[in-house]
Write a protein that holds these residues in place. Structure first.
Motif, PDB file in Angstrom:
ATOM      1  N   UNK A  93       0.815  -1.210   0.000  1.00 22.22           N
ATOM      2  CA  UNK A  93       0.000   0.000   0.000  1.00 22.22           C
ATOM      3  C   UNK A  93       0.854   1.268   0.000  1.00 22.22           C
ATOM      4  N   UNK A  94       2.024   1.205   0.624  1.00 19.06           N
ATOM      5  CA  UNK A  94       2.887   2.382   0.731  1.00 19.06           C
ATOM      6  C   UNK A  94       3.262   2.945  -0.640  1.00 19.06           C
ATOM      7  N   UNK A  95       3.231   2.107  -1.644  1.00 20.80           N
ATOM      8  CA  UNK A  95       3.597   2.526  -2.998  1.00 20.80           C
ATOM      9  C   UNK A  95       2.548   3.454  -3.607  1.00 20.80           C
ATOM     10  N   UNK A  96       1.288   3.300  -3.221  1.00 17.38           N
ATOM     11  CA  UNK A  96       0.218   4.031  -3.904  1.00 17.38           C
ATOM     12  C   UNK A  96      -0.665   4.913  -3.027  1.00 17.38           C
ATOM     13  N   UNK A  97      -0.556   4.806  -1.702  1.00 21.63           N
ATOM     14  CA  UNK A  97      -1.472   5.564  -0.831  1.00 21.63           C
ATOM     15  C   UNK A  97      -1.272   7.072  -0.976  1.00 21.63           C
ATOM     16  N   UNK A  98      -2.352   7.815  -0.691  1.00 20.79           N
ATOM     17  CA  UNK A  98      -2.273   9.268  -0.728  1.00 20.79           C
ATOM     18  C   UNK A  98      -1.537   9.834   0.457  1.00 20.79           C
TER      19      UNK A  98
END
Length: 103
Positions: free
Chosen positions: A91-96
């Motif tokens: 998730x860290x790759x794409x989260x806002x």
């Protein structure tokens, strides 16, 4: 208690106590000790994996220029569930923002 032993007896006793696997130790005791060492190694590997995942999450967020609030950092650093940490890395790759890791 040991004061009554002669010098030679004390040296012999010290020698027995300093051996990694004492000759007097039973096969059962050696097996239990070996099992304990392996469990300790496994725990160490698991802790190392957890720490690597935590650092990966924080590194990805940092590389993306996201500021990680103390509350999020604390939650990430205190998590010991490997599947959860693996999910957060992805998730860290794409989260806002860091808070979005947890939803």
């Amino acid at each position: 208690m040991l004061a009554g032993l002669g010098e030679a007896a004390l040296e012999q006793l010290e020698g027995l106590m300093s051996v990694d696997t004492p000759e007097w130790q039973s096969e059962f005791a050696r097996t239990i000790a070996a099992r304990g060492r392996e469990e300790g190694r496994e725990e160490g590997r698991e802790e190392g994996r957890e720490e690597a995942l935590v650092q990966s999450i924080l590194s990805v967020l940092n590389a993306r220029g996201l500021t990680v609030p103390d509350s999020a950092r604390e939650r990430i650093e205190n998590c010991r569930d490997v599947p959860t940490l693996e999910t957060w890395v992805e998730r860290a790759v794409t989260v806002g923002g860091p808070e979005d890791l947890f939803t």
